[in-house]
Design an enzyme around this catalytic site. Sequence first.
Site, short mmCIF file in Angstrom:
data_model
loop_
_atom_site.label_atom_id
_atom_site.label_comp_id
_atom_site.label_asym_id
_atom_site.label_seq_id
_atom_site.Cartn_x
_atom_site.Cartn_y
_atom_site.Cartn_z
N SER A 70 -3.44 1.15 32.20
CA SER A 70 -4.70 -0.02 32.35
C SER A 70 -4.13 -1.17 33.30
O SER A 70 -3.08 -1.47 33.16
CB SER A 70 -4.94 -0.55 30.90
OG SER A 70 -5.79 -1.62 31.02
N ASP A 77 -12.76 -4.58 28.90
CA ASP A 77 -13.18 -3.81 28.19
C ASP A 77 -12.17 -2.76 27.61
O ASP A 77 -12.10 -2.28 26.46
CB ASP A 77 -14.47 -2.98 28.75
CG ASP A 77 -15.82 -4.14 28.83
OD1 ASP A 77 -16.03 -5.11 28.21
OD2 ASP A 77 -16.54 -3.57 29.78
N GLU A 78 -11.39 -2.55 28.81
CA GLU A 78 -10.27 -1.52 28.14
C GLU A 78 -9.43 -2.01 27.00
O GLU A 78 -9.02 -1.31 26.52
CB GLU A 78 -9.36 -1.05 29.44
CG GLU A 78 -10.24 -0.26 30.46
CD GLU A 78 -9.34 0.04 31.88
OE1 GLU A 78 -8.17 -0.25 31.73
OE2 GLU A 78 -9.75 0.59 32.51
N LEU A 79 -9.11 -3.04 27.35
CA LEU A 79 -8.28 -3.82 26.41
C LEU A 79 -8.90 -3.84 25.02
O LEU A 79 -8.14 -3.69 24.02
CB LEU A 79 -7.87 -5.43 26.90
CG LEU A 79 -6.60 -5.91 26.47
CD1 LEU A 79 -5.34 -5.03 26.74
CD2 LEU A 79 -6.40 -7.25 27.03
N ILE A 117 -8.53 -0.36 23.56
CA ILE A 117 -7.10 -0.02 23.39
C ILE A 117 -6.91 -0.89 21.78
O ILE A 117 -6.11 -0.11 21.06
CB ILE A 117 -6.34 -0.79 24.32
CG1 ILE A 117 -6.29 0.33 25.46
CG2 ILE A 117 -4.88 -0.53 24.04
CD1 ILE A 117 -5.83 -0.28 26.87
#
Length: 158
Positions: A30, A98-100, A103
Amino acid sequence: MTSANTQIVSYSPSSSSKSTHQFTYEVFLSFRGEDTRYGFTDHLYEAFISHGIRTFRDDEELERGGMIASDILNAIEESKIFVIIFSENYATSRWCLDELVRIFECTATEKRLILPVFYHVDPSEVGNSQEAMKKHLLITKKKQMRRKRRRYKSGGLP
């Protein structure tokens, strides 16, 4: 030779894992593309690949500013280890945030490893970005609740 502050982490893809989940990727990277894609992230990706570590790195051709691509969300779900490269502009990217979020959702339900890397930023500077992250998390949660309500009202599954 390593300095006193350097810690070397060894990982073997075949090492024992108590999870029965078979992951597609061992590592998910990421990162904020404009900050690190053509330098640090490329080198890290190539090092993982050359050591036989299945690694996901997003495609630079994904549309900027749009909704996070479903293939990225799927790759997050199918990754065992998350390397989050915090750079100067990481927290200003909606996609990175959004990735975080995804995750953290994955690590809350299944034991996975998060390895933060602070690239040209002091860890305390990332702390200064926490307000942006918190705001984004709140907005994301509200959107999720609205989607659930719409599905419920339309007779769909919760």
